[in-house]
Design an enzyme around this catalytic site. Structure first.
Site, PDB file in Angstrom:
ATOM      1  CG  ASN A   1     -36.207 -60.506  22.539  1.00 11.62           C
ATOM      2  OD1 ASN A   1     -37.240 -60.913  22.468  1.00 11.62           O
ATOM      3  ND2 ASN A   1     -35.349 -61.998  22.511  1.00 11.62           N
TER       4      ASN A   1
ATOM      5  CG  HIS B   1     -36.666 -63.255  17.568  1.00 13.15           C
ATOM      6  ND1 HIS B   1     -37.729 -62.463  18.387  1.00 13.15           N
ATOM      7  CD2 HIS B   1     -35.794 -63.980  18.445  1.00 13.15           C
ATOM      8  CE1 HIS B   1     -37.554 -62.661  19.429  1.00 13.15           C
ATOM      9  NE2 HIS B   1     -35.916 -63.545  19.976  1.00 13.15           N
TER      10      HIS B   1
ATOM     11  CB  CYS C   1     -38.605 -65.759  19.976  1.00 12.61           C
ATOM     12  SG  CYS C   1     -38.573 -64.564  22.194  1.00 12.61           S
TER      13      CYS C   1
HETATM   14  O1  UT7 Z   1     -35.990 -65.112  22.684  1.00 14.91           O
HETATM   15  C1  UT7 Z   1     -33.880 -65.063  22.894  1.00 14.91           C
HETATM   16  C2  UT7 Z   1     -33.562 -65.148  24.123  1.00 14.91           C
HETATM   17  N1  UT7 Z   1     -32.256 -65.002  23.852  1.00 14.91           N
HETATM   18  C3  UT7 Z   1     -31.362 -64.684  23.512  1.00 14.91           C
HETATM   19  O2  UT7 Z   1     -31.375 -64.451  22.478  1.00 14.91           O
HETATM   20  C4  UT7 Z   1     -29.926 -65.113  24.464  1.00 14.91           C
HETATM   21  C5  UT7 Z   1     -29.309 -64.719  23.509  1.00 14.91           C
HETATM   22  N2  UT7 Z   1     -27.929 -64.851  24.571  1.00 14.91           N
HETATM   23  C6  UT7 Z   1     -26.795 -62.790  24.300  1.00 14.91           C
HETATM   24  O3  UT7 Z   1     -27.712 -62.481  24.078  1.00 14.91           O
HETATM   25  C7  UT7 Z   1     -25.309 -63.252  24.947  1.00 14.91           C
HETATM   26  O4  UT7 Z   1     -25.487 -64.175  25.209  1.00 14.91           O
HETATM   27  C8  UT7 Z   1     -26.425 -62.190  26.310  1.00 14.91           C
HETATM   28  C9  UT7 Z   1     -26.029 -60.565  25.837  1.00 14.91           C
HETATM   29  C10 UT7 Z   1     -26.616 -63.008  26.835  1.00 14.91           C
HETATM   30  C11 UT7 Z   1     -24.592 -62.283  27.209  1.00 14.91           C
HETATM   31  O5  UT7 Z   1     -23.402 -61.603  26.028  1.00 14.91           O
HETATM   32  P1  UT7 Z   1     -22.084 -62.887  25.940  1.00 14.91           P
HETATM   33  O6  UT7 Z   1     -21.550 -61.908  25.084  1.00 14.91           O
HETATM   34  O7  UT7 Z   1     -22.454 -64.017  25.410  1.00 14.91           O
HETATM   35  O8  UT7 Z   1     -21.655 -62.851  27.605  1.00 14.91           O
HETATM   36  P2  UT7 Z   1     -21.784 -63.830  27.774  1.00 14.91           P
HETATM   37  O9  UT7 Z   1     -22.564 -64.314  29.017  1.00 14.91           O
HETATM   38  O10 UT7 Z   1     -20.094 -64.572  27.463  1.00 14.91           O
HETATM   39  O11 UT7 Z   1     -20.341 -63.026  29.732  1.00 14.91           O
HETATM   40  C12 UT7 Z   1     -19.048 -62.524  29.552  1.00 14.91           C
HETATM   41  C13 UT7 Z   1     -19.093 -61.635  30.438  1.00 14.91           C
HETATM   42  C14 UT7 Z   1     -19.184 -62.849  31.766  1.00 14.91           C
HETATM   43  O12 UT7 Z   1     -17.916 -62.058  33.024  1.00 14.91           O
HETATM   44  P3  UT7 Z   1     -16.883 -63.114  32.902  1.00 14.91           P
HETATM   45  O13 UT7 Z   1     -16.990 -64.473  33.610  1.00 14.91           O
HETATM   46  O14 UT7 Z   1     -16.099 -63.237  31.714  1.00 14.91           O
HETATM   47  O15 UT7 Z   1     -16.187 -62.433  33.660  1.00 14.91           O
HETATM   48  C15 UT7 Z   1     -20.069 -62.091  32.138  1.00 14.91           C
HETATM   49  O16 UT7 Z   1     -20.690 -62.588  33.596  1.00 14.91           O
HETATM   50  O17 UT7 Z   1     -19.805 -60.569  30.659  1.00 14.91           O
HETATM   51  C16 UT7 Z   1     -20.144 -60.865  32.321  1.00 14.91           C
HETATM   52  N3  UT7 Z   1     -21.956 -59.834  31.655  1.00 14.91           N
HETATM   53  C17 UT7 Z   1     -22.139 -58.801  31.524  1.00 14.91           C
HETATM   54  N4  UT7 Z   1     -21.582 -57.406  32.779  1.00 14.91           N
HETATM   55  C18 UT7 Z   1     -21.885 -56.850  32.063  1.00 14.91           C
HETATM   56  C19 UT7 Z   1     -22.934 -60.969  31.448  1.00 14.91           C
HETATM   57  N5  UT7 Z   1     -24.117 -59.966  31.446  1.00 14.91           N
HETATM   58  C20 UT7 Z   1     -23.247 -58.960  32.309  1.00 14.91           C
HETATM   59  C21 UT7 Z   1     -24.056 -57.262  32.145  1.00 14.91           C
HETATM   60  N6  UT7 Z   1     -23.502 -56.624  32.264  1.00 14.91           N
HETATM   61  N7  UT7 Z   1     -25.654 -57.431  32.307  1.00 14.91           N
END
Ligand code: UT7
Length: 337
Positions: free
Chosen positions: A294, A264, A122
């Protein structure tokens, strides 16, 4: 130094197919998984993304790159034959070899140019422009075409709901030209970094020489993105903030004097946190992730191109770009448009 480098044209291109959050939610139900539009919007800011049809020659990485390049050349008032050097930033090349720069060279007819790919994921576009600047300042090149383009949909495991909601396909390009050292319109400062100890926060285990894609590897989706999103989020905020502050300081541009911030586009919450820490108002931030997700190396040049073409970024204004990506790579640049 005798010379400086200036950006004189930008361009972008996207595949036709739009995939909305609702489309993803429908796909995931086929695998017994759930997501919804509200969750994706609130946690990422993304509404839809574009997905390439790689069976259509016009939507290959190099073809999208070629369209973006042609638009950038037109804005700069240059022809393909004016290009000395092509730097193609991508982690999703058309082929393992030759480089995507060579496919693009053939497509746009840049006969005089030599070219190479760089992979900083990225951060690729910022790495590419800074590399172009070094070749220009050394006197080796006069006119460099920098492309940041990806077909990431190919590397997505569509059963991984933390990954498949984030990414999209697209291409952006910029023409970088030699300028007098003291010209006001030039790249003012830059800072690049890598931290290989964080490589496994986002990586594709198979498909390189370390791991062949055997049927077993394929069945485990090891040729697709593996991401620790939560950890990456924290590192991203810290690293982007540090790169932005260093680059602004080096350019002697206080955040209050900055006209535009083109970060980004990984997650709107990351962008808001960084803007807040650096002291930049959200009105000065260029966002396109709502419509494209992204697009990795393509996020900054496509967002930049949109803001230049719609008149938000005006001649003489000062712009900060700031990226992070797998590696973990990071880089920022301040320039005057
Ligand atoms: O260029 C670099 C590329 N990557 C990035 O920049 C990634 C950076 N990270 C992020 O953007 C975020 O961490 C994500 C969008 C990937 C995830 O968001 P988050 O607020 O960090 O969620 P989390 O991983 O802490 O998950 C919270 C909850 C979990 O459920 P529990 O364990 O609380 O029951 C996940 O299983 O949300 C759940 N979850 C979802 N629910 C609905 C994870 N993905 C999804 C989804 N839909 N797509």
């Amino acid at each position: 130094m005798e010379f400086a480098a200036k950006i004189t044209g930008t361009g972008s291109a996207f595949p036709e197919r739009r995939m909305t959050n609702d489309d993803i939610a429908r796909e995931l139900t086929k695998f017994g998984l759930e997501t919804n539009d509200q969750w994706i919007r609130e946690r990422t800011g993304i509404v839809e993304r574009r997905i390439s049809n790689v069976e259509n020659e016009a939507e290959l990485n190099s073809s999208l790159g070629a369209q973006a390049a042609q638009r950038a050349l037109e804005m700069a008032g240059k022809t393909p034959e004016d290009i000395d050097q092509i730097i193609y930033a991508t982690c999703s090349p058309d082929t393992a070899l030759p480089s995507t720069a060579c496919w693009l060279q053939q497509k746009i007819g840049a006969r005089r140019a030599w070219g190479m790919d760089i992979n900083a994921v990225c951060s690729g576009f910022v790495f590419g422009v800074v590399t172009a600047e070094q070749f220009i300042r050394s006197g080796y090149s006069k006119t460099v075409l920098v492309v940041g383009a990806e077909v990431l949909s190919h590397f997505i495991n569509w059963q991984d709901r933390t990954v498949c909601i984030l990414f999209g396909d697209g291409a952006g390009a910029a023409v970088v030209e030699k300028a007098p050292a003291r010209l006001s319109r030039r790249i003012l400062s830059s800072y690049l970094s890598c931290d290989g100890t964080l490589s496994k926060l986002l990586y594709v285990p198979a498909g390189g020489s370390a791991m062949e894609v055997t049927p077993d590897v394929y069945a485990q989706n090891l040729h697709k993105f593996r991401m620790n999103g939560r950890e990456l989020f924290k590192v991203a905020v810290r690293t982007l903030t540090e790169c932005a502050l260093r680059t602004l300081e080096q350019a002697r541009v206080p955040a209050v004097k900055l006209d535009w911030f083109v970060p980004h586009q990984a997650n709107l919450r990351i962008i808001e946190a960084v803007a807040n820490r650096v002291g930049i108002s959200m009105e000065q931030v260029i966002i396109n992730l709502d419509r494209y997700g992204n697009t990795s190396a393509a996020t900054i040049p496509t967002a930049l191109d949109e803001a230049i073409r719609d008149g938000r970024i005006q001649e003489g204004q000062t712009v900060l770009t700031d990226a992070f990506g797998a590696g973990l790579t990071a880089g920022a640049m301040v320039f005057r448009w």
